[in-house]
Design a protein around this motif. Sequence first.
Motif, PDB file in Angstrom:
ATOM      1  N   HIS A  61       0.817  -1.220   0.000  1.00  0.00           N
ATOM      2  CA  HIS A  61       0.000   0.000   0.000  1.00  0.00           C
ATOM      3  C   HIS A  61       0.852   1.274   0.000  1.00  0.00           C
ATOM      4  O   HIS A  61       0.521   2.244  -0.700  1.00  0.00           O
ATOM      5  CB  HIS A  61      -0.931   0.004   1.214  1.00  0.00           C
ATOM      6  N   ALA A  62       1.925   1.304   0.760  1.00  0.00           N
ATOM      7  CA  ALA A  62       2.741   2.520   0.846  1.00  0.00           C
ATOM      8  C   ALA A  62       3.357   2.866  -0.505  1.00  0.00           C
ATOM      9  O   ALA A  62       3.379   4.045  -0.909  1.00  0.00           O
ATOM     10  CB  ALA A  62       3.829   2.345   1.904  1.00  0.00           C
ATOM     11  N   ILE A  63       3.860   1.862  -1.222  1.00  0.00           N
ATOM     12  CA  ILE A  63       4.425   2.113  -2.551  1.00  0.00           C
ATOM     13  C   ILE A  63       3.332   2.547  -3.514  1.00  0.00           C
ATOM     14  O   ILE A  63       3.512   3.486  -4.301  1.00  0.00           O
ATOM     15  CB  ILE A  63       5.153   0.858  -3.082  1.00  0.00           C
ATOM     16  N   TRP A  64       2.178   1.863  -3.446  1.00  0.00           N
ATOM     17  CA  TRP A  64       1.059   2.240  -4.314  1.00  0.00           C
ATOM     18  C   TRP A  64       0.661   3.697  -4.056  1.00  0.00           C
ATOM     19  O   TRP A  64       0.464   4.470  -5.007  1.00  0.00           O
ATOM     20  CB  TRP A  64      -0.135   1.314  -4.057  1.00  0.00           C
ATOM     21  N   LYS A  65       0.552   4.079  -2.824  1.00  0.00           N
ATOM     22  CA  LYS A  65       0.114   5.439  -2.487  1.00  0.00           C
ATOM     23  C   LYS A  65       1.134   6.467  -2.944  1.00  0.00           C
ATOM     24  O   LYS A  65       0.774   7.589  -3.350  1.00  0.00           O
ATOM     25  CB  LYS A  65      -0.120   5.542  -0.975  1.00  0.00           C
ATOM     26  N   ARG A  66       2.405   6.117  -2.901  1.00  0.00           N
ATOM     27  CA  ARG A  66       3.468   7.043  -3.305  1.00  0.00           C
ATOM     28  C   ARG A  66       3.548   7.213  -4.820  1.00  0.00           C
ATOM     29  O   ARG A  66       3.711   8.340  -5.316  1.00  0.00           O
ATOM     30  CB  ARG A  66       4.815   6.530  -2.773  1.00  0.00           C
ATOM     31  N   ASP A  67       3.446   6.103  -5.557  1.00  0.00           N
ATOM     32  CA  ASP A  67       3.758   6.119  -6.986  1.00  0.00           C
ATOM     33  C   ASP A  67       2.546   6.126  -7.908  1.00  0.00           C
ATOM     34  O   ASP A  67       2.681   6.428  -9.096  1.00  0.00           O
ATOM     35  CB  ASP A  67       4.631   4.910  -7.347  1.00  0.00           C
ATOM     36  N   PHE A  68       1.376   5.763  -7.390  1.00  0.00           N
ATOM     37  CA  PHE A  68       0.182   5.660  -8.222  1.00  0.00           C
ATOM     38  C   PHE A  68      -0.802   6.778  -7.878  1.00  0.00           C
ATOM     39  O   PHE A  68      -0.835   7.266  -6.750  1.00  0.00           O
ATOM     40  CB  PHE A  68      -0.511   4.309  -8.006  1.00  0.00           C
ATOM     41  N   SER A  69      -1.623   7.153  -8.848  1.00  0.00           N
ATOM     42  CA  SER A  69      -2.663   8.151  -8.599  1.00  0.00           C
ATOM     43  C   SER A  69      -4.032   7.506  -8.406  1.00  0.00           C
ATOM     44  O   SER A  69      -5.021   8.207  -8.213  1.00  0.00           O
ATOM     45  CB  SER A  69      -2.733   9.142  -9.767  1.00  0.00           C
ATOM     46  N   GLY A  70      -4.092   6.185  -8.441  1.00  0.00           N
ATOM     47  CA  GLY A  70      -5.354   5.484  -8.251  1.00  0.00           C
ATOM     48  C   GLY A  70      -5.176   3.998  -8.475  1.00  0.00           C
ATOM     49  O   GLY A  70      -4.068   3.509  -8.697  1.00  0.00           O
ATOM     50  N   ALA A  71      -6.272   3.277  -8.419  1.00  0.00           N
ATOM     51  CA  ALA A  71      -6.268   1.829  -8.621  1.00  0.00           C
ATOM     52  C   ALA A  71      -7.289   1.483  -9.698  1.00  0.00           C
ATOM     53  O   ALA A  71      -7.917   2.359 -10.297  1.00  0.00           O
ATOM     54  CB  ALA A  71      -6.577   1.101  -7.319  1.00  0.00           C
ATOM     55  N   ASN A  72      -7.477   0.193  -9.939  1.00  0.00           N
ATOM     56  CA  ASN A  72      -8.464  -0.226 -10.933  1.00  0.00           C
ATOM     57  C   ASN A  72      -9.432  -1.235 -10.311  1.00  0.00           C
ATOM     58  O   ASN A  72      -9.611  -1.270  -9.099  1.00  0.00           O
ATOM     59  CB  ASN A  72      -7.774  -0.778 -12.187  1.00  0.00           C
ATOM     60  N   GLY A  73     -10.045  -2.051 -11.129  1.00  0.00           N
ATOM     61  CA  GLY A  73     -11.054  -2.967 -10.627  1.00  0.00           C
ATOM     62  C   GLY A  73     -10.580  -4.388 -10.419  1.00  0.00           C
ATOM     63  O   GLY A  73     -11.407  -5.303 -10.264  1.00  0.00           O
ATOM     64  N   LEU A  74      -9.275  -4.618 -10.405  1.00  0.00           N
ATOM     65  CA  LEU A  74      -8.740  -5.973 -10.353  1.00  0.00           C
ATOM     66  C   LEU A  74      -8.242  -6.296  -8.947  1.00  0.00           C
ATOM     67  O   LEU A  74      -7.425  -5.572  -8.381  1.00  0.00           O
ATOM     68  CB  LEU A  74      -7.593  -6.098 -11.347  1.00  0.00           C
ATOM     69  N   LEU A  75      -8.710  -7.412  -8.398  1.00  0.00           N
ATOM     70  CA  LEU A  75      -8.282  -7.856  -7.069  1.00  0.00           C
ATOM     71  C   LEU A  75      -8.364  -9.374  -6.996  1.00  0.00           C
ATOM     72  O   LEU A  75      -8.981 -10.014  -7.841  1.00  0.00           O
ATOM     73  CB  LEU A  75      -9.149  -7.216  -5.982  1.00  0.00           C
ATOM     74  N   SER A  76      -7.735  -9.945  -5.993  1.00  0.00           N
ATOM     75  CA  SER A  76      -7.802 -11.388  -5.770  1.00  0.00           C
ATOM     76  C   SER A  76      -8.148 -11.662  -4.316  1.00  0.00           C
ATOM     77  O   SER A  76      -7.828 -10.861  -3.423  1.00  0.00           O
ATOM     78  CB  SER A  76      -6.472 -12.066  -6.106  1.00  0.00           C
ATOM     79  N   CYS A  77      -8.789 -12.803  -4.083  1.00  0.00           N
ATOM     80  CA  CYS A  77      -9.095 -13.198  -2.707  1.00  0.00           C
ATOM     81  C   CYS A  77      -8.679 -14.646  -2.490  1.00  0.00           C
ATOM     82  O   CYS A  77      -8.897 -15.510  -3.343  1.00  0.00           O
ATOM     83  CB  CYS A  77     -10.576 -12.992  -2.386  1.00  0.00           C
ATOM     84  N   GLU A  78      -8.052 -14.882  -1.342  1.00  0.00           N
ATOM     85  CA  GLU A  78      -7.624 -16.219  -0.946  1.00  0.00           C
ATOM     86  C   GLU A  78      -8.654 -16.797   0.018  1.00  0.00           C
ATOM     87  O   GLU A  78      -9.025 -16.161   1.010  1.00  0.00           O
ATOM     88  CB  GLU A  78      -6.261 -16.153  -0.271  1.00  0.00           C
ATOM     89  N   PHE A  79      -9.111 -18.014  -0.276  1.00  0.00           N
ATOM     90  CA  PHE A  79     -10.077 -18.679   0.585  1.00  0.00           C
ATOM     91  C   PHE A  79      -9.360 -19.395   1.738  1.00  0.00           C
ATOM     92  O   PHE A  79      -8.148 -19.626   1.699  1.00  0.00           O
ATOM     93  CB  PHE A  79     -10.892 -19.683  -0.226  1.00  0.00           C
ATOM     94  N   ARG A  80     -10.115 -19.744   2.754  1.00  0.00           N
ATOM     95  CA  ARG A  80      -9.569 -20.540   3.848  1.00  0.00           C
ATOM     96  C   ARG A  80      -9.005 -21.854   3.307  1.00  0.00           C
ATOM     97  O   ARG A  80      -9.448 -22.351   2.272  1.00  0.00           O
ATOM     98  CB  ARG A  80     -10.670 -20.855   4.865  1.00  0.00           C
ATOM     99  N   THR A  81      -8.062 -22.404   4.017  1.00  0.00           N
ATOM    100  CA  THR A  81      -7.397 -23.616   3.528  1.00  0.00           C
ATOM    101  C   THR A  81      -8.323 -24.827   3.467  1.00  0.00           C
ATOM    102  O   THR A  81      -8.011 -25.806   2.789  1.00  0.00           O
ATOM    103  CB  THR A  81      -6.177 -23.946   4.403  1.00  0.00           C
ATOM    104  N   ASP A  82      -9.455 -24.787   4.162  1.00  0.00           N
ATOM    105  CA  ASP A  82     -10.364 -25.924   4.116  1.00  0.00           C
ATOM    106  C   ASP A  82     -11.341 -25.831   2.934  1.00  0.00           C
ATOM    107  O   ASP A  82     -12.199 -26.708   2.778  1.00  0.00           O
ATOM    108  CB  ASP A  82     -11.153 -26.045   5.429  1.00  0.00           C
ATOM    109  N   VAL A  83     -11.198 -24.813   2.103  1.00  0.00           N
ATOM    110  CA  VAL A  83     -12.047 -24.685   0.910  1.00  0.00           C
ATOM    111  C   VAL A  83     -11.286 -25.273  -0.278  1.00  0.00           C
ATOM    112  O   VAL A  83     -10.248 -24.751  -0.690  1.00  0.00           O
ATOM    113  CB  VAL A  83     -12.406 -23.211   0.635  1.00  0.00           C
ATOM    114  N   SER A  84     -11.781 -26.362  -0.816  1.00  0.00           N
ATOM    115  CA  SER A  84     -11.091 -27.082  -1.879  1.00  0.00           C
ATOM    116  C   SER A  84     -11.178 -26.347  -3.216  1.00  0.00           C
ATOM    117  O   SER A  84     -12.000 -25.431  -3.394  1.00  0.00           O
ATOM    118  CB  SER A  84     -11.685 -28.480  -2.045  1.00  0.00           C
ATOM    119  N   ALA A  85     -10.352 -26.776  -4.155  1.00  0.00           N
ATOM    120  CA  ALA A  85     -10.400 -26.209  -5.502  1.00  0.00           C
ATOM    121  C   ALA A  85     -11.748 -26.461  -6.151  1.00  0.00           C
ATOM    122  O   ALA A  85     -12.279 -25.600  -6.872  1.00  0.00           O
ATOM    123  CB  ALA A  85      -9.279 -26.800  -6.355  1.00  0.00           C
TER     124      ALA A  85
END
Length: 400
Positions: free
Chosen positions: A300-324
Amino acid sequence: MNEPHSSLQPATLITHAGRPKGCKVTVNPVVARTSTVVFDSMATLREAVAGRARHETGLVYGRKGSPTGESLEAVICALEGGHRSRLFSSGLAAITCAILSVVRSGDHVLVVDSCYEPVRKFCVQYLQQMGVDCSFFQPDLSDLKAKIRPNTRLIWTESPGSILFEMCDLPALVALAKAHDNVVVAVDNTWGSGLMYCPLRLGADISVIAATKYLVGHSDVMLGAVTTHQDRWTALADMGDLLGHCVSPDDAYLALRGVRTLSVRMRQQQDTALQVAQWLQKQALISTVFYPALPDDPGHAIWKRDFSGANGLLSCEFRTDVSAQAVDAFVETLQLFGIGHSWGGYESLALPVSPAAVRSLSHWQGRGNVVRLHVGLEDPADLIHDLQTALARLGEGLAG
């Protein structure tokens, strides 16, 4: 092709750059479809050919570019703050040509471990066959200095990285590179799209954008662009000509139409994505959300320093007990998120991804399965309700 717009803000640049000039002109450039260009005389033909040999703009032959394409190149160059921009038929075509314009047999290339997967394949499967040695470095640069060799010619980075969006401290990377003679720094700038991030202004030599994504913005064109400083331009332009890269003026026109709304689209998608990311952080089945605009994201600190904004792309990691298999079912339950590759359009997308499969240095053992989300222009309340419904069904399956 850099136009006199340096004092203007990005939203103004994308509105005015590359537009026709004159007393009576259309607002948009015409779609100039042609393969053959005819000349009044041999003198004018030779003059045009000589100009093209100097990589000046102007019609010579359809494969050499069109006025429509030159208008789009002017917009991208104004955004990126470079000397010139060149269009390619895809983001990957732009990447490979940019790399080939720098390296030769006997050279060494350093590639960030969080790079776009086809870049890894190109380096390992093709460059090494032509005598170019390739190795990878950590996105946090912790091992970069030790890996630079006397024959290192190119450092390729991507900030943020693919899938997990690790931030790279580009000014620090540039400082390490420039301490050695003849090392070129190239950046995949697709995530920032020139609007949110300007690698050339931070010291990079080459910036590449898969314009298929946010610049086009409507999921209907394959397109790439490379922008360089003046000292790298001739090598890039020569390589593009030698490999026969060209872009349809129809595709360039569609991209021009898309780029005019880039600032409002990305602003809306950032706002919605941040709401979605913050909501996901509170869900019991989600262990980690990867999105640099989140205050607790490691980058976040690098993003805030060097970027003027973000976009719509993100990822989420599920709990380890959630299978593929359970993650696949979650994605298939979603109604407003399509299942598909790419991102950057107006629509939301969801796709299971595997960090372990596309990293050689970063370990993912013991971590959960990951879904990449592209947040489109839908209402955030509707998207969150869709995710909530799918997570509830997933939770019921685990409980049963």
